[in-house]
Design a protein around this motif. Structure first.
Motif, PDB file in Angstrom:
ATOM      1  N   HIS A 197       0.834  -1.215   0.000  1.00 17.56           N
ATOM      2  CA  HIS A 197       0.000   0.000   0.000  1.00 17.56           C
ATOM      3  C   HIS A 197       0.860   1.254   0.000  1.00 17.56           C
ATOM      4  O   HIS A 197       2.076   1.173   0.177  1.00 17.56           O
ATOM      5  N   HIS A 250       1.392   3.976   1.906  1.00 19.77           N
ATOM      6  CA  HIS A 250       2.015   4.710   3.009  1.00 19.77           C
ATOM      7  C   HIS A 250       3.524   4.755   2.820  1.00 19.77           C
ATOM      8  O   HIS A 250       4.132   3.776   2.371  1.00 19.77           O
ATOM      9  N   HIS A 300       6.062   1.946   3.532  1.00 16.17           N
ATOM     10  CA  HIS A 300       5.931   0.712   2.743  1.00 16.17           C
ATOM     11  C   HIS A 300       6.239   0.957   1.265  1.00 16.17           C
ATOM     12  O   HIS A 300       6.749   0.074   0.586  1.00 16.17           O
ATOM     13  N   HIS A 334      -7.107  -1.460   4.645  1.00 20.45           N
ATOM     14  CA  HIS A 334      -6.304  -0.482   5.409  1.00 20.45           C
ATOM     15  C   HIS A 334      -6.503   0.940   4.865  1.00 20.45           C
ATOM     16  O   HIS A 334      -6.963   1.815   5.584  1.00 20.45           O
ATOM     17  N   ASP A 357      -0.331  -3.738   6.225  1.00 23.23           N
ATOM     18  CA  ASP A 357      -1.135  -3.185   7.316  1.00 23.23           C
ATOM     19  C   ASP A 357      -2.582  -3.521   6.990  1.00 23.23           C
ATOM     20  O   ASP A 357      -2.977  -3.502   5.823  1.00 23.23           O
ATOM     21  N   ASP A 401       4.460   3.406  10.872  1.00 22.42           N
ATOM     22  CA  ASP A 401       3.356   3.728   9.986  1.00 22.42           C
ATOM     23  C   ASP A 401       2.915   5.171  10.079  1.00 22.42           C
ATOM     24  O   ASP A 401       2.700   5.708  11.145  1.00 22.42           O
TER      25      ASP A 401
END
Ligand SMILES: [Zn+2]
Length: 336
Positions: free
Chosen positions: A36, A38, A41, A94, A115, A333
């Motif tokens: 994803h 973020h 990541h 997420h 996540d 995160d």
């Protein structure tokens, strides 16, 4: 085959030596599979990136079109061969575009969940449990004290505060990818239909969510050039938490600082951040969701990463499920 032969931790992140790819690498690599968007990541600079269309779009929005040399889109459920290893992506619930990645070879299946959360979120596809031999789970809120309340009940606290303090500008801190759009959507679902003002840092991602069918209602820029300071009296202004340290935030009328995060369960964190109205809204599993998910998937083995690894490992062992912490570094995160 031992699971470690298919996937194992390295300093750059989880690595599949047979498929010659990394998952969510924290440094530039030849071939990256990304769960994803973020920033911890999804990083710029990989040779090629395989991810969902929405994650690829989000990376291009955040880093520019040249964030990688080559993009490859994974549709949910599609089986893709990477150097003899089969991979398939499934929703993680997420943020928009977020996926779990299943990695298969010779009948062994490892699922990297990235996540994830199990609660209702109309801004992304819901988490799908995938049967597997090894389930890799996050543990951001992996302690029994973490129970996330109903996000709508939290949102109603904000609307109640607006009624109580109709003159004050309500500044809501929310991370720019996922949390901001979810909070705006929650405010709408609680019946608030006035304009919501957003910090410039949120504009591109909010536009992207709307383009993907997530209704956010009347959004307007929270520009400070407005001559009339009363313009924001009693208004909701959503911005990234970092913006609240800037002069930007101090120009509003008697600002009331709110912050939407799973960490708002920890009173000390809210106090330290000067948060007057903490809203416990998280895009991660709380402790019961982590346990329910492991019990539902019934993997042979659990690997635990980023967060409170030890408590969840211990719980798995008490259930008779072999478990190990991965001790991956570099995942803080941004979207808690
Ligand atoms: Zn995340």
């Amino acid at each position: 085959m031992k699971p470690e032969a298919l996937l194992h931790p390295t300093p750059a992140g989880l690595y599949c030596p047979i498929g010659r790819f990394h998952v969510d690498p924290v440094r530039p690599v030849e071939r990256a599979l990304i769960t994803h968007g973020h920033s911890d990541h999804a990083r710029a600079g990989h040779g090629s990136v395989l991810a969902t269309r929405q994650t690829l779009d989000i990376m291009a929005l955040r880093y520019g079109d040249d964030y990688t040399l080559q993009e490859q889109t994974a549709s949910f459920g599609e089986r893709i061969d990477v150097n003899g290893v089969t991979v398939h992506f499934h929703p993680a619930g997420h943020v928009l575009g977020s996926a779990q990645i299943a990695i298969e070879k010779n009948g062994l299946r490892i699922v990297v969940s990235g996540d994830y959360k199990r609660g209702i979120d109309p801004t992304c596809a819901p988490f799908e449990p995938i049967p597997c031999d090894v389930f890799i789970t996050e543990a951001t809120f992996g302690l029994p004290v973490f129970h996330h309340p109903d996000p709508k009940a939290e949102t109603r606290k904000l609307l109640a505060s607006l009624k109580q303090f109709p003159e004050r500008t309500h500044l809501v801190g929310a991370y720019s990818l996922g949390k901001a759009q979810r909070v705006i959507r929650l405010i709408r679902d609680c019946g608030y239909d006035k304009p919501i003002f957003i910090h410039g840092a949120l504009a591109k991602l909010c536009d992207y969510y709307v383009s993907q069918g997530v209704e956010l209602g009347d959004l307007r820029p929270a520009t400070l050039e407005k001559k009339d300071p009363s313009a924001f009296h009693g208004a909701i202004v959503v911005g990234p938490p970092s913006a609240f340290q800037e002069r930007w935030a101090r120009r509003f009328n008697e600002p009331l600082i709110s912050f939407a995060s799973g960490w708002m369960m920890v009173r000390q964190r809210a106090k330290q951040g000067g948060v007057e109205l903490p809203l416990v809204i998280s895009d991660h599993c709380d402790w019961p969701e982590l346990l329910d998910t492991i019990q539902e998937i019934k993997p042979q083995e659990v690997w635990v990463t980023h967060g409170r690894e030890e408590a969840l490992v211990r719980w798995c062992e008490l259930q008779g499920i072999p478990a190990r912490p991965l001790h991956l570094v570099g995942y803080e995160d941004e979207g808690d």
